[in-house]
Design a protein around this motif. Structure first.
Motif, short mmCIF file in Angstrom:
data_model
loop_
_atom_site.label_atom_id
_atom_site.label_comp_id
_atom_site.label_asym_id
_atom_site.label_seq_id
_atom_site.Cartn_x
_atom_site.Cartn_y
_atom_site.Cartn_z
N PHE A 17 104.30 55.36 65.03
CA PHE A 17 103.07 56.25 64.61
C PHE A 17 101.97 56.36 65.48
CE2 PHE A 17 101.58 59.55 61.99
CZ PHE A 17 100.70 59.24 61.60
N LEU A 18 101.51 55.14 66.04
CA LEU A 18 100.41 54.88 66.93
C LEU A 18 100.69 55.94 68.12
CD1 LEU A 18 97.80 54.03 67.77
CD2 LEU A 18 98.98 52.03 68.69
N TYR B 125 91.70 62.59 62.40
CA TYR B 125 92.51 61.35 61.48
C TYR B 125 91.47 60.34 61.09
CZ TYR B 125 95.66 57.90 59.95
OH TYR B 125 96.12 56.84 59.08
N VAL B 126 90.90 59.60 62.08
CA VAL B 126 89.87 58.67 61.78
C VAL B 126 88.77 59.05 61.18
CG1 VAL B 126 88.40 56.90 63.17
CG2 VAL B 126 90.58 57.65 64.09
N ASP B 127 88.21 60.37 61.35
CA ASP B 127 87.08 60.59 60.54
C ASP B 127 87.43 60.82 58.83
OD1 ASP B 127 84.61 61.59 60.12
OD2 ASP B 127 85.12 63.84 60.66
N LEU C 240 97.13 50.65 54.21
CA LEU C 240 97.79 50.85 55.42
C LEU C 240 96.85 52.08 56.21
CD1 LEU C 240 100.29 50.93 57.32
CD2 LEU C 240 101.30 52.58 55.67
N GLU C 241 96.58 53.28 55.67
CA GLU C 241 95.73 54.08 56.22
C GLU C 241 94.59 53.62 57.15
OE1 GLU C 241 97.87 57.64 55.42
OE2 GLU C 241 95.90 57.65 56.44
N ILE C 242 93.80 52.72 56.32
CA ILE C 242 92.52 52.03 56.81
C ILE C 242 93.02 51.16 58.19
CG2 ILE C 242 90.73 50.56 56.43
CD1 ILE C 242 90.47 51.43 53.63
N GLN C 243 94.11 50.39 57.95
CA GLN C 243 94.33 49.61 59.04
C GLN C 243 94.58 50.42 60.28
OE1 GLN C 243 96.40 45.83 58.15
NE2 GLN C 243 96.68 46.61 56.05
N LEU C 244 95.50 51.46 60.04
CA LEU C 244 96.01 52.23 61.08
C LEU C 244 94.74 53.10 61.72
CD1 LEU C 244 98.40 53.70 62.76
CD2 LEU C 244 98.37 55.33 61.02
N SER D 159 88.53 60.74 71.40
CA SER D 159 87.19 60.97 71.09
C SER D 159 86.89 60.32 69.56
CB SER D 159 86.73 62.24 71.34
OG SER D 159 87.40 63.08 70.37
N ALA D 160 85.63 59.93 69.29
CA ALA D 160 85.39 59.25 68.01
C ALA D 160 85.19 60.71 67.19
CB ALA D 160 83.89 58.73 68.10
N PRO D 161 85.19 60.49 65.71
CA PRO D 161 85.16 61.42 64.96
C PRO D 161 83.65 62.17 64.82
CG PRO D 161 85.88 59.51 63.78
CD PRO D 161 85.60 59.23 65.28
N ALA D 162 83.80 63.72 64.69
CA ALA D 162 82.41 63.99 65.01
C ALA D 162 81.32 63.56 64.14
CB ALA D 162 82.55 65.64 64.59
#
Length: 659
Positions: free
Chosen positions: A538-539, A552-554, A621-625, A641-644
């Motif tokens: 998935f990564l 996704y990270v945001d 799982l979501e947080i670790q990913l 890029s980092a979340p806006a």
């Protein structure tokens, strides 16, 4: 009616056909500009002009190499035909001067009785004092070459303090006006019989190719001098000792046979023969089997042996003995001869089926086969280097993104690729390779060799070693390259791949994806392995083209990152430590060097920010990913890029402020 662009392209082709001077290649672009060609047409003509100039330079290099090799073989033939020692010496220095294009060439011979080396013959010299020089062993450049049996070069001998200067030598050199000097030993077996020089009256750096060329000529010359000396000794023996007539005749016949054999091999090579052709000829002459290996021990060809036999190279001790002594050596019923260009080892030839008994004349023939093989390997290496440069330049052009507002010219690149045997219409995978920086040059050479074997391209792009090969499955290609190149270097090689690319226009994007894959492999601790993005699960999907990783990270961590940015806290770092230590509060507080109550308070704050389900299996799982992606995104300049919403909380390489 042809367009200005077509006229310019036709004129460039005509200039290439005629071998026109470089300055004439600018004329088609100027004519096209005068004829009203548009910006796109003018850019195409200018690109075609650059490619034409590259082709002309490559052709000039090949012609120069061919001329040097032809001259060297002509020299070998001329020397083999000469019988008088004086004629041989004059021919040697004259050819040395012509081959290297120097002002002066000269030759000194060693005097064992006195223990020095003396000037024997010169070409281009005007100083009587210089022509009568004698050099003690170790004195000056020539005395050092005669003593050490190694080639030496000086760009400006007068100011070079590496050599032991004497007043007599310096006066002679100054009177002759010499500055740049190159000297190589004349060796017969392990014995140095003299020194061959090429010198200029101006400062000159002698390139390694010049050293190898003069060393090869010196090897031919030493054989010719030795043959001429043997012939003179035979004549003297016939005059003085009538009883030695039969022995002298046998010696003369052996010399004649060796010279004829050498001429035969020379003609074979000049007709376009390769290493395999020379091996077949020598195996037939010596009535045995022959195997040729390169400097790395890889088999190049074999004649008269079982094709299924393992391609093991000669024993290392035998090769070392032949290399140091300059002669063929017997080992375990076979004969081994090192293939040398001056001091450089190019490979080896192994003669089997003759046992330990090899007459001296046949041994000399075997050693001459090593000289001819060295010339062929030098030529092959020069051609391979030129081809690798062309392939690397093409790969760089294919991977470079188009300039803003311009359309990529993939057609001309596809034509250039077809000339190199690469069909860009086929699906291609791209691999970015990484190793220890000290081994990068070796990795680049090995990658180029693997690319040629796979009908692909390899070269440096943006400081990274990249390989392009026709395949629809990049993962297995990356894994095999990581394993094979790692074995060749004796060190880990990491390979990140992507693709396949449907055409040249897709390659810049595929390169960016392969680079992200390489950075992910390093971040995940898979150094020394190979994979494509799909192999990373998935990564890999998230890091592939089209995935909105920042969003996704945001979505998962954005509020926590923003909280850290506003308050200067370490909630993200606490989450990383918490999950890294199996959700253990005790181990988490030890890793963070804080009190357990601080950990509890931070986790409570995270619960308030993310909600009650943050530590459920699905939420964890979501947080670790997201944490893993955030860590990978900090691995390099091409990371996601980092979340806006959290941009202020993350530095240019993903660093977060410490509380």
């Amino acid at each position: 009616m042809t367009s200005p662009r077509e006229s310019a392209l036709l004129e460039l082709l005509e200039l290439l056909r005629r071998g026109a001077p470089v300055e004439q290649f600018e004329r088609p672009a100027a004519d096209a500009r005068s004829a009203g060609a548009g910006p796109a047409e003018q850019a195409l003509v200018e690109e075609a002009t650059r490619v034409a100039l590259d082709i002309r330079r490559t052709l000039d290099q090949h012609r120069r190499r061919e001329a040097e090799l032809t001259a060297l073989f002509d020299t070998a033939g001329d020397l083999a035909a000469l019988r008088e020692l004086d004629a041989v010496l004059r021919a040697i220095v004259h050819r040395a001067r012509m081959l290297l294009g120097t002002d002066v060439a000269y030759l000194t011979l060693n005097d064992p009785a006195v223990g020095d080396t003396f000037m024997r013959v010169t070409d281009g010299s005007v100083s009587a004092a210089f022509q009568q020089l004698r050099l003690g062993m170790g004195e000056g450049l020539g005395g050092l070459v005669a003593q050490s049996a190694r080639p030496y070069a000086s760009a400006d001998y007068r100011t070079d303090d590496r050599f032991r200067h004497t007043e007599v030598i310096d006066n002679g050199v100054r009177e002759e006006g010499l500055r740049g000097i190159l000297g190589v030993p004349l060796r017969v077996g392990t014995r140095v019989i003299g020194v061959l020089y090429a010198a200029d009256r101006a400062v000159r750096d002698f390139a390694p190719d010049a050293v190898a060329l003069l060393s090869s000529l010196a090897d031919h010359a030493a054989v010719a001098i030795d043959s001429a000396r043997l012939l003179e000794e035979t004549r003297a023996a016939l005059v003085e000792l009538g009883v030695a007539t039969e022995t002298a005749r046998a010696q003369s016949e052996a010399t004649r046979l060796a010279a004829e054999t050498h001429d035969r091999l020379t003609r074979l090579v000049l007709r376009g023969g390769d290493v395999a052709d020379v091996a077949r000829e020598v195996a037939a002459l010596l009535r045995g089997s022959l195997v040729v290996h390169d400097a790395d021990g890889a088999e190049l060809t074999r004649v008269g042996t079982d094709p299924a036999a393992p391609p093991a190279g000669p024993p290392a001790h035998a090769l070392a003995a032949s290399r140091s002594g300059g002669r063929a050596v017997a080992v375990d019923g076979a004969w081994v001869c090192a293939v040398l260009a001056g001091p450089e080892l190019l490979g080896s030839i192994t003669l089997g089926g003759r046992g330990d008994g090899l007459p001296d004349t046949e041994r000399r023939l075997f050693e001459r086969a090593g000289l001819v093989t060295a010339l062929l390997l030098l030529l092959r290496r020069s051609i391979a280097h030129a081809e690798d440069r062309v392939r690397g330049e093409l790969l760089g052009d294919l991977l470079a993104p188009a300039a803003p507002g311009r359309v990529r010219d993939t057609g001309s690149r596809a034509i250039r690729a077809r000339k190199l045997g690469v069909d860009l219409a086929r699906p291609h995978a791209l691999v970015v390779l990484h190793c220890d920086p000290a081994l990068r040059s070796r990795l680049a050479a090995e990658a180029a060799r693997h690319a040629r074997a796979r009908d692909g391209l390899a070269g440096l792009h943006e400081g990274r070693i990249v390989l392009l090969a026709p395949t629809g499955d990049p993962g297995p290609l990356a894994r095999s390259l990581a394993a094979e190149l790692g074995r060749a270097l004796g060190a880990p090689v990491t390979a990140g791949s992507a693709g396949p690319a449907a055409g040249p226009e897709d390659l810049p994007g595929v390169y960016a994806e392969a680079l992200r894959c390489l950075e992910a492999l390093h971040a995940l601790g898979h150094t020394g392995g190979g994979a494509g993005l799909p192999d990373l699960g998935f990564l890999g999907v998230l890091l592939g083209d089209g995935a909105d990783v920042g969003a996704y990270v945001d979505r998962v961590l954005g509020p926590v990152i923003a909280y850290d940015a506003r308050r200067g806290t370490e909630l993200v770092r606490t989450l990383e430590a918490y999950f890294a230590h199996g959700s253990s509060l005790a181990r988490t507080k030890d890793a963070l060097h804080v009190h357990v109550n601080t950990v509890v308070q931070r986790l409570e704050r995270i619960r308030q920010i993310l909600g009650e389900d943050w530590n459920t299996p699905a939420g964890a799982l979501e947080i670790q990913l997201a944490l893993r992606i955030l860590r990978v995104s900090a691995a390099g300049p091409r990371a996601v890029s980092a979340p806006a919403s959290s941009a202020s909380a993350i530095g240019p390489r993903g660093e977060r402020p410490m509380s």
